[in-house]
Motif scaffolding. Structure first.
Motif, PDB file in Angstrom:
ATOM      1  N   HIS A 278       0.844  -1.205   0.000  1.00 40.10           N
ATOM      2  CA  HIS A 278       0.000   0.000   0.000  1.00 40.10           C
ATOM      3  C   HIS A 278       0.880   1.256   0.000  1.00 40.10           C
TER       4      HIS A 278
ATOM      5  N   ALA B 120       3.726  -4.977 -10.234  1.00 37.56           N
ATOM      6  CA  ALA B 120       3.729  -3.578  -9.805  1.00 37.56           C
ATOM      7  C   ALA B 120       5.151  -3.018  -9.873  1.00 37.56           C
TER       8      ALA B 120
ATOM      9  N   LYS C 146       2.427   1.698  -3.400  1.00 41.99           N
ATOM     10  CA  LYS C 146       1.440   2.174  -4.372  1.00 41.99           C
ATOM     11  C   LYS C 146       1.204   3.671  -4.196  1.00 41.99           C
TER      12      LYS C 146
ATOM     13  N   TYR D 166       8.574  -1.857  -3.034  1.00 46.72           N
ATOM     14  CA  TYR D 166       8.134  -3.055  -3.747  1.00 46.72           C
ATOM     15  C   TYR D 166       9.203  -4.145  -3.651  1.00 46.72           C
TER      16      TYR D 166
END
Ligand code: ATP
Length: 449
Positions: free
Chosen positions: A25, A59, A28, A43
């Motif tokens: 989260h 991602a 992101k 990440y």
């Protein structure tokens, strides 16, 4: 507590660092704010805790792409898409990356595959660029026509970097001395091109390049050009600094275009001067993007996506100690050759070549060459140029052109110092104190150490 949501998330992660969904989260959110480096870091951290998580991999690849780190993104996405039921989002990203690389056909194929699995994965912009609509069926003609148009309109802006293609008129006969180097080049890259069947019979693999290093002006470029001339091949010479661009993504494209140009004009000698600039620039760029550029170079050399048949790669540097060791692996620059200043017979031959077709009295090349120990080929050329200038000046005064003599050349040589001394004082230190795997043995031998 803090009002900064990012700091709030970081604080929470301090308390529970293993909370992967929370970390994702945070990543992101960072990516959404354009803080791409930090997003990448989070990440990667998440992935080290959940190494098999495809969504995180994807991602991360997306963040790499936004950072222009296409090779890294490609590695991840290719891995994800290798399996049969790859997620449509991965296929769409794959298509984007392929399009970036100029592989429009591949991009169309992956994008269509994504739409087959899930029409909702459609990406309007990409679809338009590729000429594929979500409702278009498999291979209908309309698509192909579109594809052709897309291919053309896409290729034009991609070929931003085009090097000059030469057809050298010189051959090995114009290179004085350097016998061992000429032989190495014959064996390693010329014969394999001329007699591939012979090499195959002995199970010898073909490929890889030669990296030449040594003091400036000793004929590295001259020899590379003569290599092309020797077999009537094209010659593309580029300084690595021409390829490098402050925007690293562009540099990668430049490299790709360059190899493509060489492949399209094979047989072709692709010569990289200042090869050390790839490593030397490392301090200027962040190391991730430098590595990516190096990777791009290596994968082009390895011929990962395209065969390098008929492309001979030579490179030169004055600072081999700055070169990434990855360049020296088999199939890459697996021959690293020292190009010393010419020896006595070499100097005599170079003087002879430089004085060819010039008016001259009986010249004793060997005795001249003896006086010019340590002179590079370029120094010898400068001696001859200077002697000719002196002669011209005289001729202008007297109106009588006189042939060049030994004495003229000796006078000119006295006025010039050998330019290779400085290089050897640096090289000596590397050869003595960091002679990786005997890399600089030839330098030690030359210096009689
Ligand atoms: P740098 O490291 O500075 O790029 P280099 O090693 O590539 O130098 P060259 O540019 O090839 O050196 O050499 C300079 C000039 O010297 C050549 O253009 C050529 O005229 C002359 N020269 C050097 N070596 C030779 C040689 N062996 N035979 C004939 N000419 C030579």
């Amino acid at each position: 507590m803090t009002d900064d949501p990012i700091q709030g998330l970081r604080d929470a992660l301090q308390v529970s660092p293993d909370n992967v969904p929370l970390r994702v989260h945070l990543a992101k959110t960072l990516a959404g704010l354009g803080r791409l480096e930090e997003a990448e870091q989070e990440y990667r951290d998440a992935l080290s805790r959940e190494p098999q998580d495809t969504a995180i991999k994807l991602a991360l690849a997306g963040v790499y792409r936004l950072q222009q780190k296409s090779s890294q993104a490609m590695v991840i996405v290719e891995n994800i898409c290798r399996v049969d039921n790859a997620p449509p989002a991965a296929l769409v990203l794959y298509a984007r990356l392929l399009l970036n690389e100029g592989d429009v056909r591949g991009a169309v194929a992956q994008y269509k595959l994504a739409l087959e699995v899930d029409p909702a994965a459609a990406d309007e912009t990409l679809g338009q660029e590729l000429g594929v609509s979500p409702h278009a069926g498999g291979d209908n003609e309309e698509n192909e026509v579109f594809e052709g148009r897309v291919r053309q309109s896409w290729q034009a802006p991609s070929s931003g970097f085009e090097a000059e293609l030469e057809r050298p008129k010189i051959s090995f006969a114009d290179v004085g001395g350097m016998e061992a180097l000429k032989e190495e080049i014959r064996l390693k890259i010329l014969y394999p091109l001329q007699h591939p069947e012979m090499y195959a019979a002995y199970g010898k693999t073909i490929g890889g390049g030669i990296l030449m290093y040594g003091p400036p002006g000793c004929g590295k470029t001259w020899l590379a050009r003569a290599t092309a001339g020797e077999i009537g091949a094209g010659f593309i010479s580029v300084g690595i600094s021409d390829v490098l661009d402050m925007w690293t993504g562009q540099s990668e494209r430049n490299l790709r275009d360059l190899f493509q140009q060489a492949r399209a004009n094979q047989p072709c000698v692709l010569f990289f001067d200042e090869a050390d600039a790839l490593g030397a620039r490392r301090s200027d760029m962040n190391s991730g993007s430098a590595r990516q550029l190096i990777n791009q170079f290596l994968s082009e050399m390895d011929g990962v996506d395209h065969s390098n048949e008929g492309v001979l790669v030579l490179a030169a540097t004055n600072a081999p100690w700055h070169i990434d060791p990855a360049f020296r692996r088999p199939g890459r620059f697996d021959r690293v050759l020292f190009v010393p200043p010419p020896d006595l017979p070499g100097r005599a031959e170079i003087l002879q070549l430089q004085l060819r077709n010039k008016p001259q009295a009986a010249i004793d090349y060997v005795s001249l060459a003896k006086r010019m120990e340590g002179y590079s080929g370029a120094d010898l050329k400068a001696v001859v140029d200077q002697a000719i200038e002196g002669k011209l000046r005289e001729a202008m005064k007297t109106g009588q052109p006189q042939p060049l003599t030994n004495k003229d050349l000796i006078t000119a040589a006295k006025a010039l110092r050998p330019s290779t001394t400085e290089w050897f004082s640096t090289a000596r230190n590397y050869a003595v104190y960091s002679n990786q795997g005997g890399l600089y043995d030839d330098v030690l031998k030359y210096l009689k150490l």
